[in-house]
Motif scaffolding. Structure first.
Motif, short mmCIF file in Angstrom:
data_model
loop_
_atom_site.label_atom_id
_atom_site.label_comp_id
_atom_site.label_asym_id
_atom_site.label_seq_id
_atom_site.Cartn_x
_atom_site.Cartn_y
_atom_site.Cartn_z
N LEU A 154 0.81 -1.21 0.00
CA LEU A 154 0.00 0.00 0.00
C LEU A 154 0.85 1.27 0.00
N GLN A 214 -0.91 4.96 9.04
CA GLN A 214 -1.89 5.41 8.06
C GLN A 214 -2.97 4.36 7.80
N LEU A 215 -2.81 3.20 8.39
CA LEU A 215 -3.84 2.16 8.25
C LEU A 215 -5.10 2.57 9.01
N PRO A 216 -6.25 2.10 8.60
CA PRO A 216 -7.45 2.31 9.43
C PRO A 216 -7.23 1.68 10.80
N SER A 267 -18.81 -8.18 0.41
CA SER A 267 -19.02 -6.82 -0.09
C SER A 267 -20.08 -6.84 -1.17
N THR A 305 -20.39 -4.84 -3.56
CA THR A 305 -19.85 -4.47 -4.87
C THR A 305 -18.81 -5.46 -5.36
N ALA A 306 -17.89 -5.87 -4.48
CA ALA A 306 -16.76 -6.67 -4.94
C ALA A 306 -16.91 -8.15 -4.60
N PHE A 326 -14.05 -8.78 0.13
CA PHE A 326 -13.16 -7.63 0.24
C PHE A 326 -12.24 -7.81 1.44
N THR A 328 -9.52 -5.94 4.03
CA THR A 328 -8.98 -4.68 4.52
C THR A 328 -8.14 -4.95 5.76
N THR A 373 -6.52 3.56 -3.80
CA THR A 373 -6.87 3.65 -2.39
C THR A 373 -7.58 4.97 -2.18
N ARG A 426 -7.91 7.99 0.35
CA ARG A 426 -7.18 8.54 1.48
C ARG A 426 -7.67 9.93 1.81
N ARG A 461 -4.26 13.59 5.06
CA ARG A 461 -3.05 13.23 5.78
C ARG A 461 -2.45 11.95 5.24
N GLY A 462 -3.08 11.38 4.22
CA GLY A 462 -2.58 10.14 3.65
C GLY A 462 -3.08 8.91 4.38
N ILE A 463 -4.01 9.13 5.33
CA ILE A 463 -4.54 7.98 6.07
C ILE A 463 -5.56 7.25 5.20
N ILE A 464 -5.44 5.92 5.21
CA ILE A 464 -6.28 5.12 4.33
C ILE A 464 -7.70 5.01 4.85
N THR A 469 -9.01 0.54 1.18
CA THR A 469 -7.83 0.07 0.44
C THR A 469 -8.15 -0.07 -1.05
N MET A 470 -9.44 -0.04 -1.39
CA MET A 470 -9.85 -0.08 -2.80
C MET A 470 -11.14 0.73 -2.91
N GLY A 496 -14.57 2.01 -3.26
CA GLY A 496 -15.85 1.31 -3.36
C GLY A 496 -15.72 -0.19 -3.23
N GLU A 497 -14.57 -0.64 -2.73
CA GLU A 497 -14.22 -2.04 -2.53
C GLU A 497 -13.99 -2.80 -3.82
N ASP A 498 -14.44 -2.25 -4.98
CA ASP A 498 -14.16 -2.95 -6.23
C ASP A 498 -13.38 -2.06 -7.21
#
Lengths: 77, 869
Positions: free
Chosen positions: A29, A35-37, A63, A65-66, A69, A71, B825, B827, B830-833, B836-837, B839-841
Motif C-alpha cells: 500500500l 496510516q492504516l485504518p 461486499s 460491490t466486490a 473484500f 482490509t 486507495t 485517502r 493526511r494520507g490515512i487510508i 484500500t480499494m 468502493g471495494e471494487d
C-alpha cells in the motif's frame, strides 16, 4: 451462556497478521503503519481473538460491490 | 506572490491578561461620545484617531501606514468594577465548585493531585486531548470538606447567565475574582487552565479591549447623517454606565445604588459579547431591532465563518433568469450581451494577437466584442474610456494584459443552486445573444434540476489559462452525460423530444422525401442523396446513429407481456438496431431520455462524449422538427370517456363499496379471519385498502380501453415523456383513496373524520375514498379529504428538504478531503487510508454499466450480433 461472536454471520473474519505479513501489506500500500485504518482495543472481536495493541488485523468481509473484500486495521493502544 | 510564506507549526489558545490588554491598547477610552459638533473624532472617545484610519487618504497616527494598509489598533476601557465574561461563566462556576472557598486549593487530596498531574503530563507529551480527563476531574473534585485546610464547603450554583450564588448569597464578580486568584498554578493546570497561557482570574474582566474602528466602521448616509456600528453603540452604553458607576463610587453613594449600576454594567458587557445569551433580554437598537454584537458576528449561516471564510463573494460572475433555447448545443450557454460586456477575460497581449486586441480596444467598453481594462506589466490597471481608447492602443505592447469582453466560444462555469451533485456546476461554451436571460439547451435541465418558471442561474468566468483547460476537459457538459449516481445518462431528451421521436418512428409513420429533407435541415444534419421514394420515420432516425451501432432493448412502451414476441412485438416495443439501422421498435424515453436512454448510454460508452453530444443535439432537434410536422397538443378532451364507460365505472365502484360494507359487517360480527401478525382492526384496514385500491385500478383499466395510441396524453404517458397512466385515469375515471400517515383518513372529529358521518363509521366514503374523477369534479367532502392528503404531501417535502440539506452538509464536511489515489486507495489529506480499494471494487460508477462492473448480457448480445454476420 456465552455466544461465540466470531461465528455470528455479521462478524467478518479477523486474522492477526505476522510481522512479515504486516511489512508486506505496508509495502504493497506504500504507507506508514499509522496510516492504516484503526480498531479500538476494546472492540469485542479484538478482545476475543486476543490481539495486542500494535497488531495489524486482516479483515475479510462480504461486499455488495466486490463480492469479497480484504482490509486491514491497526489495533490502537 | 507577494509577502513571506511561513508555515504554522503550532497555535496556542489562551486568555488575555489585563496587562496584555493594556499593553496592546494604544489609548484609554473614557468619553462615551464619538464625534464633536464639527464632525471630528473626540480624543479618548470611541472613534479616537489612534485606533486606526479607514479613509485611504489619511495616515494612521499610531503606525504611520496609509488607510487600507493599517489594520487598526486596539484601545481599552478600565472598568470601574470587575465583571464576569459571559463566555466563561460556566468555567468559572465549575472552577469554584471544585476549589476550596478559603484556601483556593483544588478539592482533591495530595495523592490524587499527584496522580492527575502525571496523567496530564503524559497526555501532553503524546499530544492527546485532555478534555475527557478534565471533565472527569471536575466530577471527582467535589468534596464537602477541603482536604488541605479542613474548611467546610458550601454549595455553589450558577444562575444563568452570569450570577454565581453560594448558599443564599450572591457572590460579586470581585469576590469571585479574589477566589480565583487564590488558586495556585499547579492546581489550575488540573482544572484545565494551563498557567503558561492563562490564569483563572482572567476570566473576570477588569479592563475591556476596544476593537479598532476598522472592525466597526461608521456609515455616512446620503443625508450626511452618521450611523454607527452596533458594536460602537454597545461600547457607548458600557462607557456611559462605567462613568456613572465610577462617579457614584467616588461620591460615596449608597451600596444599593452602586450595586444596581454594577449589575447594569455587567448586563452591557454581557450583551456586548453575546446578545443572544439565555436569560438576558437582548439589547435593542432604537428601532427595536436586536443588536448584532460579537458572538452574532461569528455565529451561524450569516456569520463570519460560514459566510466570509468558508465562502466568499466573487468577481467575474453573473446571475439572471434562465430560458430555453433548443437551437443551442448542450455544451453551450446563451449569455446576454449586457452581461458579456460586463464580465471579462484577461488576455495576454502578444505579437500574434496584437491586431485582434487592438480591435477590441477600438470597440471600447460599450460595443460588444470590446475591452474594459488594460493592465500594464507594472500591474497598473487602466480603464478604457471612449475618449482614452486611442492613446491606450498607442501604448499597447506585448506583455500587457487586456480584459476583453466575453465572446462566443469562451468557456464559463454555469451553476444552479442547490449544488447537490457535481453536475450542478458544468462548463459551457459562451454564445452571446440578445435579450436579458441565460439560454440553455433543454437536455441539461435534468442535471441542474432547472425549469423556466423563473429559475435563476449563476455564471462564472475563468480567469486563467489553466482553469480553462481543466474545465474544458473535466467539467464540460458532454463529459457529464453519464451520471456517477447510477452509471447511466442523466443528460438526455425530455418531454417533447420523447413524444416527437415516438411520432416519427412509430409504425406507419411515412413521409415524403421533401418533408424528410425539411426535418433534416432543421436538425442541421447533412442531407443524404435523393431517392425519390417515401421514407419511414425509422429510416430517418437511423441517419443519426453511428454506422456500426448494435443495440437491442425493450422500449418504454413495452407492455411487459408474459411471453415476449421479440421482433414480432405488436406494440413495436422491441427495439433492434443493427449496424446503425433502426430495424424495429420505436424511439422513446428508453432510447435517449434523461435517466434511462439506452442508445445514448451506448453511444457515450462506445463512441465517446463528442459523438454522444452530436447525437443528442441532432436527435432532439429532429424530434422537435418531427413533432412540429405532426402537430401535438393535449387538453381534457384527451381524458374523455363515453357515458357507457362512466356507468361501468360507477357500477364497479358501487360493488367495491358494498364489498367494503360486507367486510365491515364481518368485522363487527367477529367473522373476519385476522392476517398473521395483525390485529382485527389492522386486518380490516388492509382488506379495505386492498379492495379500494383494486377498484381504482379496475376503473382505470376501463378508462384505458378508450385510450388509444392516437391520444396525445396517452402518447406522453406511455412513452415516458410526461405524466403517467395513473394521472390520466385519475382525471378520467376515479381519483381513489386519499391517505394521511400512510393509511385511510381517520383524524378530525372524535371517532369520525367529519360531522357528516356517524361516529365509528368505517365505510369507503367516510374514510376519504374519492369516487369522482378530477374531470367530473370532487364533491365537497371528497375535496376536503383530497386537501388533507395534499397538505401532508407538501409538509413532507418541506421537511424532507430541510433534513436532507442538513445531512448533506454534515456529509460534505466529513468527506471533503477524501480522494481516490492512482493506486485506487481512498485517502484523506493526511494520507490515512479510508478504503484500500475505492468502493471495494475500484469501479468508477460513471464509467460502469448502471453500477455494475460489466454488463454480461450486453456483451453476449454484442458478440452474438457480430458472430452472426
Amino acid at each position: 451462556m456465552k455466544k461465540d461472536i466470531l461465528k455470528h454471520e455479521l462478524v467478518p473474519d479477523h486474522v492477526i497478521l505476522s510481522k512479515s505479513d504486516v511489512q508486506k501489506v505496508i509495502k504493497e500500500l506504500n504507507i506508514h503503519l499509522e496510516q492504516l485504518p484503526k480498531i479500538k482495543p476494546d472492540d469485542p472481536v479484538v478482545k476475543e481473538i486476543e490481539a495486542k495493541p500494535g497488531d495489524v488485523l486482516k479483515i475479510m468481509r462480504k461486499s455488495p460491490t466486490a463480492g469479497k473484500f480484504v482490509t486491514y486495521r491497526l489495533v490502537l493502544e | 506572490m507577494k509577502g513571506i510564506l511561513k508555515k504554522i507549526s503550532q497555535i496556542n489558545f489562551g486568555l488575555m491578561s489585563p496587562e496584555d490588554i493594556r499593553k496592546m491598547s494604544v489609548t484609554k477610552i473614557v468619553t462615551p461620545d464619538t464625534y464633536d459638533e464639527d464632525g471630528y473624532p473626540i480624543e479618548a472617545g470611541l472613534m479616537d484617531p489612534r485606533l486606526g484610519v479607514i479613509d485611504p487618504g489619511l495616515k494612521c497616527r499610531t503606525c504611520g501606514s496609509k488607510g487600507g494598509d493599517c489594520q487598526g489598533h486596539f484601545g481599552s476601557i478600565n472598568l470601574a468594577r470587575p465583571v464576569i465574561h459571559v463566555g466563561f461563566a460556566d468555567t468559572i462556576h465549575k472552577t469554584l465548585r471544585s476549589t476550596c472557598r478559603s484556601c483556593g486549593r483544588v478539592l482533591l487530596d495530595n495523592n490524587e493531585i499527584k496522580n492527575y498531574h502525571e496523567k496530564i503530563e503524559k497526555m501532553f507529551k503524546n499530544e492527546e486531548s485532555v478534555n475527557n480527563l478534565i471533565k472527569e476531574i471536575y466530577t471527582v473534585a467535589r468534596k464537602d470538606k477541603c482536604p488541605h485546610c479542613e474548611e467546610e464547603q458550601e454549595d455553589i450554583k450558577i444562575d444563568k447567565p452570569v450570577s454565581i450564588v453560594e448558599g443564599n448569597y450572591k457572590l460579586t464578580p470581585s469576590e469571585v475574582r479574589e477566589r480565583l486568584e487564590k488558586i495556585p498554578d499547579e492546581d489550575s493546570l488540573i482544572l484545565g487552565v494551563n498557567p503558561k497561557v492563562a490564569r483563572p482570574e482572567w476570566t473576570i474582566l477588569t479592563v475591556l479591549p476596544v476593537p479598532p474602528v476598522t472592525v466597526r466602521p461608521s456609515i455616512t448616509l446620503e443625508t450626511g447623517e452618521r450611523s454607527e456600528d452596533d458594536l460602537t453603540h454597545k461600547l457607548v452604553d458600557i462607557l456611559r454606565i462605567n462613568q456613572r458607576l465610577k462617579e457614584n463610587m467616588e461620591a460615596g453613594a449608597p451600596q444599593l445604588i452602586v450595586e444596581d449600576l454594577w449589575e447594569l454594567l455587567q448586563y452591557h458587557v454581557t450583551t456586548y459579547f453575546d446578545n443572544e445569551a439565555s436569560g438576558v433580554p437582548p439589547a435593542r437598537h432604537r428601532s427595536g431591532r436586536p443588536l448584532k454584537t460579537l458572538a452574532q458576528r461569528l455565529k451561524g449561516k450569516e456569520g463570519r465563518f460560514r459566510s466570509n471564510l468558508s465562502g466568499k463573494r466573487v468577481n467575474f460572475s453573473a446571475r439572471t433568469v434562465i430560458s430555453p433555447d433548443p437551437n443551442l448545443s448542450i455544451n453551450e450557454v446563451g449569455v446576454p450581451e449586457i452581461i458579456a460586456k460586463e464580465v471579462t477575460v484577461p488576455v495576454y497581449v502578444t505579437e500574434w494577437n496584437m491586431e485582434e486586441i487592438k480591435k477590441y480596444i477600438q470597440n471600447g467598453p460599450k460595443v460588444h466584442p470590446g475591452a474594459n481594462y488594460v493592465i500594464r506589466p507594472d500591474e497598473r490597471k487602466i480603464r478604457i474610456y471612449e475618449e482614452t481608447k486611442d492613446t491606450v492602443i498607442e501604448k499597447l505592447e506585448p506583455g500587457f494584459i487586456v480584459e476583453r469582453h466575453l465572446k462566443d466560444g469562451d468557456i464559463v462555469l454555469f451553476n444552479r443552486q442547490p449544488s447537490l451533485h457535481r453536475m450542478s456546476m458544468m462548463a459551457h461554451e459562451v454564445k452571446v445573444l440578445p435579450y436579458k436571460t441565460f439560454r440553455l439547451n433543454l437536455c441539461v435541465c435534468p442535471p441542474y434540476n432547472a425549469d423556466f418558471d423563473g429559475d435563476e442561474m449563476n455564471m462564472h468566468v475563468f480567469q486563467t489559462e489553466e482553469s480553462r483547460a481543466e474545465a474544458k476537459s473535466l467539467m464540460r457538459v458532454q463529459e457529464h452525460i453519464l451520471s456517477p449516481r447510477f452509471g447511466g445518462p442523466i443528460i438526455g431528451g425530455i418531454h417533447d423530444h420523447i413524444s416527437g421521436a415516438y411520432l416519427l418512428t412509430r409504425e406507419g409513420s411515412i413521409f415524403r422525401e421533401e418533408e424528410i429533407f425539411q426535418m433534416l435541415k432543421h436538425a442541421k444534419v447533412p442531407l443524404p442523396k435523393k431517392t425519390g421514394k417515401n421514407w419511414t420515420g425509422k429510416q430517418l432516425f437511423s441517419l443519426l446513429l453511428p454506422d456500426d451501432l448494435n443495440v437491442v432493448y425493450r422500449a418504454e412502451i413495452c407492455r411487459k407481456c408474459d411471453e415476449c414476441l421479440k421482433k414480432e412485438c405488436k406494440n413495436d416495443s422491441y427495439v433492434v438496431i443493427e449496424d446503425g439501422v433502426l430495424k424495429s421498435g420505436v424511439i422513446d424515453d428508453k432510447a435517449y431520455g434523461a435517466f434511462s436512454g439506452k442508445i445514448l448510454d451506448h453511444i457515450v460508452k462506445e463512441y465517446g462524449t463528442d459523438r454522444a453530444r452530436e447525437f443528442l443535439d441532432s436527435a432532439t432537434k429532429l424530434a422537435i422538427a418531427g413533432i412540429m410536422k405532426k402537430g401535438f397538443t393535449t387538453s381534457t378532451n384527451d381524458e374523455e370517456i363515453p357515458q357507457e364507460a362512466r356507468e361501468r365505472i360507477e357500477e364497479l365502484l358501487d360493488k367495491a363499496e358494498s364489498r367494503v360494507e360486507r367486510l365491515i359487517e364481518a368485522y363487527k360480527n367477529d367473522e373476519l379471519e385476522p392476517l398473521p401478525g395483525r390485529s382485527m382492526e389492522e386486518t380490516l384496514e388492509m382488506k379495505i385498502m386492498q379492495v379500494l385500491g383494486e377498484a381504482r385500478d379496475k376503473s382505470g383499466e376501463i378508462a384505458e380501453i378508450y385510450f388509444g395510441m392516437e391520444n396525445h396524453a396517452v402518447i406522453m404517458a406511455v412513452t415516458g415523456a410526461r405524466g403517467s397512466m395513473l394521472n390520466l385515469t385519475q382525471i378520467a375515471a376515479c381519483v381513489g383513496q386519499q391517505s394521511v400517515r400512510g393509511g385511510r383518513i381517520k383524524r378530525g372529529y372524535s371517532e369520525r373524520t367529519l360531522p357528516h358521518f356517524q361516529k365509528g363509521e368505517l365505510g369507503a366514503r367516510a374514510r376519504g375514498f374519492v369516487h369522482s374523477s378530477y374531470k367530473q369534479g370532487l364533491d365537497p367532502l371528497e375535496f376536503f379529504f383530497h386537501a388533507m392528503g395534499g397538505r401532508e404531501g407538501l409538509v413532507d417535502t418541506a421537511i424532507r428538504t430541510a433534513q436532507s440539506g442538513y445531512m448533506q452538509r454534515r456529509l460534505v464536511n466529513a468527506l471533503q478531503d477524501l480522494s481516490v489515489n492512482p493506486d485506487r486507495t481512498v485517502r484523506d489529506n493526511r494520507g490515512i487510508i479510508i478504503q484500500t480499494m475505492y468502493g471495494e471494487d475500484g469501479v468508477d460508477p460513471a464509467k460502469s454499466d448502471y453500477g455494475k462492473v460489466v454488463d454480461l448480457d450486453r456483451i453476449i448480445e454484442e458478440i452474438r450480433i457480430k458472430s452472426s454476420k
